[in-house]
Design a protein around this motif. Structure first.
Motif, PDB file in Angstrom:
ATOM      1  N   GLY A 222      54.609  57.628  73.793  1.00  0.00           N
ATOM      2  CA  GLY A 222      54.238  58.514  72.688  1.00  0.00           C
ATOM      3  C   GLY A 222      53.873  59.915  73.145  1.00  0.00           C
ATOM      4  O   GLY A 222      53.652  60.805  72.321  1.00  0.00           O
ATOM      5  N   LEU A 223      53.821  60.132  74.465  1.00  0.00           N
ATOM      6  CA  LEU A 223      53.537  61.492  74.955  1.00  0.00           C
ATOM      7  C   LEU A 223      54.773  62.369  74.711  1.00  0.00           C
ATOM      8  O   LEU A 223      55.907  61.903  74.858  1.00  0.00           O
ATOM      9  N   THR A 224      54.548  63.617  74.352  1.00  0.00           N
ATOM     10  CA  THR A 224      55.679  64.499  74.024  1.00  0.00           C
ATOM     11  C   THR A 224      56.195  65.211  75.271  1.00  0.00           C
ATOM     12  O   THR A 224      55.507  65.265  76.300  1.00  0.00           O
ATOM     13  N   VAL A 225      57.400  65.781  75.136  1.00  0.00           N
ATOM     14  CA  VAL A 225      57.985  66.550  76.232  1.00  0.00           C
ATOM     15  C   VAL A 225      57.038  67.674  76.674  1.00  0.00           C
ATOM     16  O   VAL A 225      56.694  67.780  77.851  1.00  0.00           O
ATOM     17  N   PRO A 226      56.571  68.540  75.731  1.00  0.00           N
ATOM     18  CA  PRO A 226      55.688  69.628  76.191  1.00  0.00           C
ATOM     19  C   PRO A 226      54.423  69.115  76.876  1.00  0.00           C
ATOM     20  O   PRO A 226      53.990  69.687  77.880  1.00  0.00           O
ATOM     21  N   GLU A 227      53.836  68.044  76.371  1.00  0.00           N
ATOM     22  CA  GLU A 227      52.606  67.520  76.996  1.00  0.00           C
ATOM     23  C   GLU A 227      52.866  67.086  78.436  1.00  0.00           C
ATOM     24  O   GLU A 227      52.118  67.423  79.359  1.00  0.00           O
ATOM     25  N   LEU A 228      53.935  66.347  78.625  1.00  0.00           N
ATOM     26  CA  LEU A 228      54.243  65.848  79.976  1.00  0.00           C
ATOM     27  C   LEU A 228      54.587  66.986  80.926  1.00  0.00           C
ATOM     28  O   LEU A 228      54.183  66.987  82.091  1.00  0.00           O
ATOM     29  N   VAL A 229      55.336  67.962  80.402  1.00  0.00           N
ATOM     30  CA  VAL A 229      55.745  69.088  81.248  1.00  0.00           C
ATOM     31  C   VAL A 229      54.524  69.918  81.644  1.00  0.00           C
ATOM     32  O   VAL A 229      54.352  70.281  82.802  1.00  0.00           O
ATOM     33  N   ARG A 230      53.665  70.189  80.677  1.00  0.00           N
ATOM     34  CA  ARG A 230      52.482  71.018  80.973  1.00  0.00           C
ATOM     35  C   ARG A 230      51.580  70.363  82.017  1.00  0.00           C
ATOM     36  O   ARG A 230      51.091  71.022  82.933  1.00  0.00           O
ATOM     37  N   VAL A 231      51.355  69.056  81.891  1.00  0.00           N
ATOM     38  CA  VAL A 231      50.438  68.405  82.830  1.00  0.00           C
ATOM     39  C   VAL A 231      51.078  68.326  84.228  1.00  0.00           C
ATOM     40  O   VAL A 231      50.415  68.574  85.242  1.00  0.00           O
TER      41      VAL A 231
ATOM     42  N   LYS B 134      68.956  65.951  77.823  1.00  0.00           N
ATOM     43  CA  LYS B 134      69.841  65.063  77.071  1.00  0.00           C
ATOM     44  C   LYS B 134      69.926  65.529  75.610  1.00  0.00           C
ATOM     45  O   LYS B 134      71.007  65.583  75.024  1.00  0.00           O
ATOM     46  N   ASP B 135      68.763  65.883  75.048  1.00  0.00           N
ATOM     47  CA  ASP B 135      68.741  66.355  73.654  1.00  0.00           C
ATOM     48  C   ASP B 135      69.529  67.641  73.485  1.00  0.00           C
ATOM     49  O   ASP B 135      69.900  68.009  72.369  1.00  0.00           O
ATOM     50  N   ALA B 136      69.732  68.355  74.606  1.00  0.00           N
ATOM     51  CA  ALA B 136      70.533  69.584  74.530  1.00  0.00           C
ATOM     52  C   ALA B 136      71.979  69.325  74.960  1.00  0.00           C
ATOM     53  O   ALA B 136      72.775  70.254  75.061  1.00  0.00           O
TER      54      ALA B 136
ATOM     55  N   VAL C  55      64.387  81.614  86.068  1.00  0.00           N
ATOM     56  CA  VAL C  55      64.929  80.421  85.416  1.00  0.00           C
ATOM     57  C   VAL C  55      63.790  79.490  84.977  1.00  0.00           C
ATOM     58  O   VAL C  55      63.878  78.827  83.939  1.00  0.00           O
ATOM     59  N   LEU C  56      62.697  79.469  85.748  1.00  0.00           N
ATOM     60  CA  LEU C  56      61.565  78.620  85.346  1.00  0.00           C
ATOM     61  C   LEU C  56      60.931  79.122  84.057  1.00  0.00           C
ATOM     62  O   LEU C  56      60.607  78.340  83.163  1.00  0.00           O
ATOM     63  N   ILE C  57      60.780  80.436  83.946  1.00  0.00           N
ATOM     64  CA  ILE C  57      60.201  80.986  82.712  1.00  0.00           C
ATOM     65  C   ILE C  57      61.081  80.607  81.517  1.00  0.00           C
ATOM     66  O   ILE C  57      60.600  80.092  80.501  1.00  0.00           O
ATOM     67  N   GLY C  58      62.393  80.844  81.649  1.00  0.00           N
ATOM     68  CA  GLY C  58      63.304  80.540  80.542  1.00  0.00           C
ATOM     69  C   GLY C  58      63.279  79.072  80.170  1.00  0.00           C
ATOM     70  O   GLY C  58      63.251  78.708  78.987  1.00  0.00           O
ATOM     71  N   GLY C  59      63.264  78.217  81.190  1.00  0.00           N
ATOM     72  CA  GLY C  59      63.273  76.774  80.942  1.00  0.00           C
ATOM     73  C   GLY C  59      61.969  76.297  80.321  1.00  0.00           C
ATOM     74  O   GLY C  59      61.966  75.517  79.355  1.00  0.00           O
ATOM     75  N   LEU C  60      60.872  76.781  80.852  1.00  0.00           N
ATOM     76  CA  LEU C  60      59.576  76.313  80.333  1.00  0.00           C
ATOM     77  C   LEU C  60      59.362  76.775  78.892  1.00  0.00           C
ATOM     78  O   LEU C  60      58.784  76.047  78.077  1.00  0.00           O
ATOM     79  N   ARG C  61      59.867  77.976  78.561  1.00  0.00           N
ATOM     80  CA  ARG C  61      59.760  78.413  77.163  1.00  0.00           C
ATOM     81  C   ARG C  61      60.599  77.508  76.262  1.00  0.00           C
ATOM     82  O   ARG C  61      60.172  77.094  75.196  1.00  0.00           O
ATOM     83  N   ALA C  62      61.828  77.179  76.719  1.00  0.00           N
ATOM     84  CA  ALA C  62      62.680  76.298  75.915  1.00  0.00           C
ATOM     85  C   ALA C  62      62.034  74.930  75.734  1.00  0.00           C
ATOM     86  O   ALA C  62      62.111  74.317  74.671  1.00  0.00           O
ATOM     87  N   LEU C  63      61.340  74.481  76.786  1.00  0.00           N
ATOM     88  CA  LEU C  63      60.687  73.163  76.720  1.00  0.00           C
ATOM     89  C   LEU C  63      59.410  73.205  75.872  1.00  0.00           C
ATOM     90  O   LEU C  63      58.740  72.199  75.708  1.00  0.00           O
TER      91      LEU C  63
ATOM     92  N   THR D  39      63.847  79.918  70.470  1.00  0.00           N
ATOM     93  CA  THR D  39      64.858  78.898  70.204  1.00  0.00           C
ATOM     94  C   THR D  39      64.491  78.186  68.910  1.00  0.00           C
ATOM     95  O   THR D  39      63.302  78.088  68.577  1.00  0.00           O
ATOM     96  N   ASP D  40      65.503  77.710  68.214  1.00  0.00           N
ATOM     97  CA  ASP D  40      65.168  76.896  67.035  1.00  0.00           C
ATOM     98  C   ASP D  40      65.169  75.412  67.387  1.00  0.00           C
ATOM     99  O   ASP D  40      65.037  74.562  66.524  1.00  0.00           O
ATOM    100  N   LYS D  41      65.346  75.116  68.690  1.00  0.00           N
ATOM    101  CA  LYS D  41      65.273  73.705  69.115  1.00  0.00           C
ATOM    102  C   LYS D  41      64.241  73.550  70.235  1.00  0.00           C
ATOM    103  O   LYS D  41      64.577  73.131  71.345  1.00  0.00           O
ATOM    104  N   PRO D  42      62.972  73.929  69.973  1.00  0.00           N
ATOM    105  CA  PRO D  42      61.978  73.845  71.056  1.00  0.00           C
ATOM    106  C   PRO D  42      61.841  72.417  71.574  1.00  0.00           C
ATOM    107  O   PRO D  42      61.973  71.460  70.797  1.00  0.00           O
ATOM    108  N   GLY D  43      61.626  72.308  72.866  1.00  0.00           N
ATOM    109  CA  GLY D  43      61.492  70.969  73.456  1.00  0.00           C
ATOM    110  C   GLY D  43      62.806  70.454  74.000  1.00  0.00           C
ATOM    111  O   GLY D  43      62.884  69.341  74.513  1.00  0.00           O
TER     112      GLY D  43
END
Ligand code: HEM
Length: 726
Positions: free
Chosen positions: A459-468, A546-548, A616-624, A637-641
């Motif tokens: 149930g943890l989200t992509v942004p939560e896991l990425v941030r931690v 995968k979602d992208a 590339v990290l900045i761009g990727g982390l913003r997209a995530l 982006t209109d598809k955050p995460g």
């Protein structure tokens, strides 16, 4: 030692001036333009050993005992071109070692003995390093003999240890493993444009962060007293701040100064302005790297000029004794001046004035001396208590100096596995940030797969896991190799409570991961929380890709362990706190000493990133959607995460026009035609469109043809960050 004693010889530079014909970089013309050079230094092309050289391997073949023997022999083999005081170079070498390690500062981990930076300007030419050009040259035969198996940085530290042992002191240990640099580090050493100037205290007298020294060109404080005023209590205040910034408490400070000044002497036979040539950085080519050529008397020996102060602290300057402390505490001291004119102190009792043998002239005796900084140890009540205790308990004093010296000279080497050689002490000390090997994961490839699946089901989200995961790894700093994901210290104080880590969210994510960990560890194999945190990031990125529409596997190497709270020095770890993290779009204005974009480059430098990796990290982390507290700034982006290159595409899209927002530090992006507000951003986001060098890289990731490259490069850079501390 202040401006009045070491005055600049005519024609010397070192004063922040550019000469005709010199290239002027963009920061010369536009001082506010973001400087990316920290991300381009120490290029492997500067390294004559090449990219594949492993210093650890080379050092492992070294016969350390033999090297020590050679150094020991050299100590008492006085050379005519720079004769040894008292027939022993030991004290001189100890000062060299101390000055090489003493540039270390806790606030950004920069400075320190690693890299052998003392060989290069500016340190090579700092007034405080006067004459140390000769100390290193004396060691050249040893360096030449052992070549690539013994770095200058290791040799400089080892020489100090051998010197101490030669003079009857039992050291605590020695570790090799410091690889050499081949160019000066780009370090902010202070705001002044003149050596020995001091303009680094704010109105409350606080030393500017992250500096450690009180003057430009000094390792720590002015020996004559604060700004040259002979005030021992004021000097104590300066010493306390400066030594704290070097990770030393009061006890370690007293041990180091007293222990160090047990040996050797100061040099101020004549007025520097009358006698000395330019420092190495400004000296003539025929001097072959030497500086401070002394045209008075013999130019060395009893005519030596280094600091401008003159004399030895003890009656036996080449033996380990408690004489420094007994002199300091038992004699009364009166102010005098050295032949060079510097303020120093001699005993009021004149019968003591011929108790110290001269360093060169047989039959001549001199008074013992103290600097104002030495007297600080007597007149500051806390320092005095420690000095008295040490004098009453010589073994306690010896051990305190031995341990403080070991810490001083090894503080910037990172985790215990970087400590090499037969003389590494068995005991791992708290400042080495230990992690128990017993807690290391033992998982295999199948476990990795199943654990990733469990994490995604939690149930943890992509942004939560990425941030931690990011928060766990991004505490790393390359300057002293501390921090990082290993040890899972993000679950411990103080890291779990740092605002940048959003404590509530971190606690929630770690709780879910801990549940997965305990379920898994009921089986035969074991996973550490540190590995699970990194694995959580990998699972989240794979899902987002995968979602992208990209099928990728984020490389993962298990084996991290978990530290305990007891193994974590809270105040020492607090020095690693991120007051800004552009990668999560976090900025604490009050606590940060640079602008958000400068702090971004500083963090990228500490993460050993190149300009493309940072981009590339900045761009990727913003997209995530990985911003602090889920803020939408820069999430173009209109598809955050999901992992896509929309950040770059939309940043460079001419249909958006940007204006400063009414909120300080923020910007709004409007549709150029309709005027509708589309995006918001921080300066960290917009710098990738505004700075010409960053824009050039951002363009690459916005190409129609580089969508896959963007994903691949992001995963590579992410994986690098996750593994920086391994
Ligand atoms: C020499 C100042 C801390 C070890 C000197 C000299 C000064 C000085 C002015 C004379 C240099 C010369 O003219 O040749 C200070 C100050 C300190 C400090 C202000 C901190 C408040 C330390 C520490 C150590 C140390 C921590 C080592 C643990 C030495 C040694 C010498 C020396 C061995 C003698 C060098 C020789 O004989 O050539 N120091 N020092 N000092 N210092 Fe320090």
């Amino acid at each position: 030692f202040a401006d009045n004693t070491i005055s600049k010889p005519q024609g010397a530079t070192g004063s922040g001036m550019a000469k005709d014909g010199a290239i002027r970089n963009n920061q010369f013309w536009w001082p506010n333009q973001l400087d990316l050079s920290p991300l381009r230094d120490h290029d492997t092309r500067s390294n004559p050993y090449g990219a594949n050289f492993s210093y650890a391997d080379a050092f492992s073949k070294l016969n350390l005992a033999k090297v020590k023997q050679d150094i020991d022999t050299l100590l008492t083999a006085s050379q005519d071109w720079w004769p040894a005081d008292f027939g022993n170079y030991g004290p001189f070498f100890i000062r060299m070692t101390w000055h090489s390690a003493g540039t270390y500062r806790t606030l950004d981990g920069r400075g320190g003995a690693g890299g052998g930076q003392q060989r290069f300007d500016p340190l090579n030419s700092w007034p405080d390093n006067a004459s140390l050009d000769k100390a290193r040259r004396l060691l050249w035969p040893v360096k030449q003999k052992y070549g690539e198996a013994l770095s200058w940085s290791d040799l400089i530290v080892l020489a100090g240890n051998v010197a101490l042992e030669n003079m009857g002191f039992q050291t605590y240990g020695f570790a090799g493993g410091r690889a050499d640099d081949w160019e000066p580090d780009l370090v902010y050493w202070g705001p002044e444009i003149e050596m020995l100037a001091s303009d680094r205290e704010n109105v409350d007298g606080e030393l500017q962060r992250p500096l450690g020294a009180t003057h430009m060109g000094l390792i720590y404080v002015n020996p004559e007293g604060p700004r040259g005023v002979p005030d021992p209590v004021g000097s104590a205040k300066n010493i306390r701040v400066a030594f704290e910034r070097m990770a030393m408490n009061d006890e370690e400070t007293v041990a180091l100064i007293a222990g160090g000044h047990t040996f050797g002497k100061m040099h101020g036979a004549h007025k520097p302005a009358d006698c000395l040539g330019a420092e190495p950085g400004a000296a003539g080519i025929e001097e072959q790297g030497f500086g401070w050529q002394n045209r008075c008397g013999k130019g060395h020996s009893e005519d030596t000029i280094t600091s401008g102060l003159e004399g030895a602290w003890t009656q036996a300057p080449t033996r380990w004794t408690t004489l420094y402390l007994s002199n300091l505490l038992n004699f009364e001291w009166q102010q005098t001046r050295s032949p060079a004119g510097a303020i120093q102190w001699v005993p009021t009792d004149e019968s003591l004035h011929s108790s110290v043998p001269d360093a060169h002239i047989k039959g001549k005796f001199n008074p013992p001396v103290m600097t104002t900084a030495d007297l600080a140890l007597k007149f500051d009540p806390e320092y005095r208590k420690i000095a008295e205790r040490f004098l009453a308990n010589p073994e306690e004093y010896r051990l305190a100096f031995a341990k403080a010296w070991y810490k001083l000279t090894h503080r910037d080497m990172g985790p215990p596995r970087n400590f090499l050689g037969k003389e590494v002490p068995k005991e791992v000390l708290l400042w080495q940030d230990p992690i128990d090997a017993k807690t290391q994961s033992t998982i295999n490839t199948n476990d990795v797969k199943s654990l990733k699946a469990s994490i995604l089901k939690s149930g943890l989200t992509v942004p939560e896991l990425v941030r931690v995961a990011w928060g766990s790894a991004a505490s790393y700093r390359n300057a002293d190799m501390r921090g990082g994901a290993d040890g899972a210290r993000i679950a411990l104080a103080p890291q779990k409570d740092w605002p940048v880590n959003n404590p509530a969210e971190t606690a929630k994510v770690l709780q879910a991961l801990t549940t997965i960990q305990s379920d898994f560890n009921k089986g035969r194999r074991m996973v550490s929380l540190a590995d699970l945190i990194v694995l959580g990031g990998a699972a989240a990125i794979e899902k987002a890709a995968k979602d992208a529409g990209y099928n990728i596997t984020v490389p993962f190497k298990p084996g991290r362990g978990d530290a305990t709270q007891q193994q974590t020095d809270i105040s020492s770890f607090n020095q690693l706190e991120l007051t800004a993290d552009g990668f999560r779009n976090y900025f604490d204005q009050a606590a940060s000493y640079k602008s958000p974009t400068e702090m971004l480059v500083d963090k990228a430098d500490q993460l050993d990133l190149s300009v493309p990796e940072m981009t590339v990290l900045i761009g990727g982390l913003r997209a995530l959607d990985a911003n602090y507290q889920g803020a939408k700034h820069g999430v173009f982006t209109d598809k955050p995460g999901t992992l896509n290159n929309d950040y770059f595409v939309n940043l460079l899209d001419m249909s958006t026009v940007w204006r400063k927002s009414t909120t300080d530090g923020l910007y709004d992006g409007f549709d150029r035609k309709t005027g509708t507000k589309k995006w918001t951003a921080t300066s960290v986001d917009l710098i990738f469109g505004s700075n010409s060098e960053l824009r050039a890289v951002a363009e690459v990731y916005a190409f129609d043809t580089s969508k896959q490259k963007f994903v691949d490069d992001f995963v590579k850079a992410w994986t690098k960050v996750m593994n920086l501390d391994r």
